[in-house]
Design a protein around this motif. Structure first.
Motif, short mmCIF file in Angstrom:
data_model
loop_
_atom_site.label_atom_id
_atom_site.label_comp_id
_atom_site.label_asym_id
_atom_site.label_seq_id
_atom_site.Cartn_x
_atom_site.Cartn_y
_atom_site.Cartn_z
N GLY A 159 0.82 -1.20 0.00
CA GLY A 159 0.00 0.00 0.00
C GLY A 159 0.86 1.25 0.00
O GLY A 159 0.56 2.24 -0.68
N ALA A 160 1.95 1.20 0.73
CA ALA A 160 2.88 2.34 0.77
C ALA A 160 3.55 2.55 -0.59
O ALA A 160 3.77 3.68 -1.02
N VAL A 161 3.88 1.46 -1.27
CA VAL A 161 4.49 1.57 -2.60
C VAL A 161 3.54 2.30 -3.56
O VAL A 161 3.96 3.15 -4.34
N LEU A 162 2.26 1.96 -3.49
CA LEU A 162 1.27 2.61 -4.36
C LEU A 162 1.21 4.11 -4.09
O LEU A 162 1.27 4.92 -5.02
N THR A 163 1.13 4.51 -2.84
CA THR A 163 1.00 5.93 -2.54
C THR A 163 2.32 6.68 -2.75
O THR A 163 2.30 7.87 -3.10
N MET A 164 3.45 6.02 -2.57
CA MET A 164 4.73 6.64 -2.92
C MET A 164 4.77 6.94 -4.42
O MET A 164 5.29 7.98 -4.85
N THR A 165 4.23 6.02 -5.21
CA THR A 165 4.19 6.22 -6.65
C THR A 165 3.40 7.48 -7.00
O THR A 165 3.85 8.30 -7.82
N TYR A 166 2.23 7.63 -6.41
CA TYR A 166 1.41 8.81 -6.68
C TYR A 166 2.14 10.09 -6.29
O TYR A 166 2.11 11.10 -7.01
N SER A 167 2.80 10.07 -5.14
CA SER A 167 3.50 11.27 -4.66
C SER A 167 4.66 11.65 -5.56
O SER A 167 4.84 12.82 -5.90
N ILE A 168 5.46 10.67 -5.94
CA ILE A 168 6.60 10.95 -6.81
C ILE A 168 6.13 11.48 -8.16
O ILE A 168 6.69 12.45 -8.70
N ALA A 169 5.08 10.87 -8.71
CA ALA A 169 4.57 11.32 -10.01
C ALA A 169 4.14 12.78 -9.95
O ALA A 169 4.45 13.57 -10.86
N LYS A 170 3.45 13.16 -8.89
CA LYS A 170 2.96 14.54 -8.79
C LYS A 170 4.10 15.52 -8.54
O LYS A 170 4.15 16.60 -9.13
N ASP A 171 5.02 15.16 -7.67
CA ASP A 171 6.09 16.09 -7.29
C ASP A 171 7.12 16.30 -8.39
O ASP A 171 7.76 17.37 -8.43
#
Length: 258
Positions: A159-171
């Motif tokens: 679950g953390a990997v998924l949300t890290m992905t979203y954060s990196i993509a946006k930033d």
């Protein structure tokens, strides 16, 4: 040639076996110079041999992705040779258990590899990608999105990997860095065979069939199927895609129970 990675460099963690091996091989087949990060270099021997026999170029480095200092040093060494275009955060470990029979040591062990390992490698690679852009692929899981029986710690980390992905993509979209993740269901790897052999020595065939049928499509996925999706996401053909989670599950999420 579509999905041409000629002139690009790709770093694959856990590239010595299973899904990581398949990804390393297919990226090299399409022209990328592949760098494999493995805890034990012996695990990368077969991958290196296969890539070289097919005319590809590959290097392997011994690296514990949970060790930030080691990750920073190795990625800096690779970056000195040229830009890093692709990072595939594939290295990961599993655990079977619910919250009651998951020990603190189990939770910490999975956190170190599955979460901190992704953080370590992505942070180091982003620092080298900000000038010319790049692609990051994180290996998540169907467990990132739905509840999986007896997989408390593993589901937490994915679950953390998924949300890290979203954060990196946006930033980092402003730097031309794309970040996506792949969420496989059960994939037939040596790990699965070893798990069945260890836990069900008296009925291996029966358990393999049972686990295969967990996916509505009636079988497990292959590492090559995951690798082909990774190839697409790493290529310029996927240049309009970032911040996405690609489920590769034989209908597991949407069709189970219907």
């Amino acid at each position: 040639m579509k999905f041409d990675l000629t002139g690009k460099s790709a770093l694959v963690t856990g590239g010595g076996s299973g899904i990581g091996k398949a990804i390393s091989v297919v990226l090299a087949e399409h022209g990328a110079h592949v760098y494999i990060l493995e805890m034990n270099l012996e695990n990368a021997h077969d991958t290196i041999k296969e890539i070289q026999e097919k005319g590809g170029t590959v290097e392997a480095h011994s690296c514990n992705v949970a060790n930030k200092k080691q990750v920073n040093e190795i990625i800096a060494l690779i970056a000195e040779k040229g830009k890093i275009d692709i990072l595939v955060n594939n290295a990961g470990i599993a655990h079977v258990g619910n919250i009651e029979n998951t020990e603190e040591e189990d939770l910490d062990r999975l956190y170190q590899v599955n979460i901190k390992g992704v953080y370590n490698c992505a942070q180091a690679a982003i620092n080298t990608m900000k000038t010319n852009g790049g692609v990051i692929i994180n290996m998540a899981s169907v467990a990132s999105s739905v509840g999986i029986f007896d997989r408390f710690a593993y589901s937490m980390t994915k679950g953390a990997v998924l949300t890290m992905t979203y954060s990196i993509a946006k930033d980092y979209i402003k730097y031309g860095i794309r970040c996506n993740c792949i969420s496989p269901a059960r994939i037939h790897t040596p790990f699965v065979d070893g798990f069945i052999k260890k836990n069900y020595p008296d009925n291996e065939t029966e358990m393999f069939e049972k686990l295969s049928k967990t996916q509505p499509i009636g079988r497990m996925g292959s590492p090559e199927e995951v690798a082909n999706l990774a190839l697409y996401l790493c290529s310029d053909e996927a240049s309009f895609i970032t911040g996405s989670n690609y489920v590769l599950d034989g209908g597991f999420i949407t069709l189970n129970g219907n």
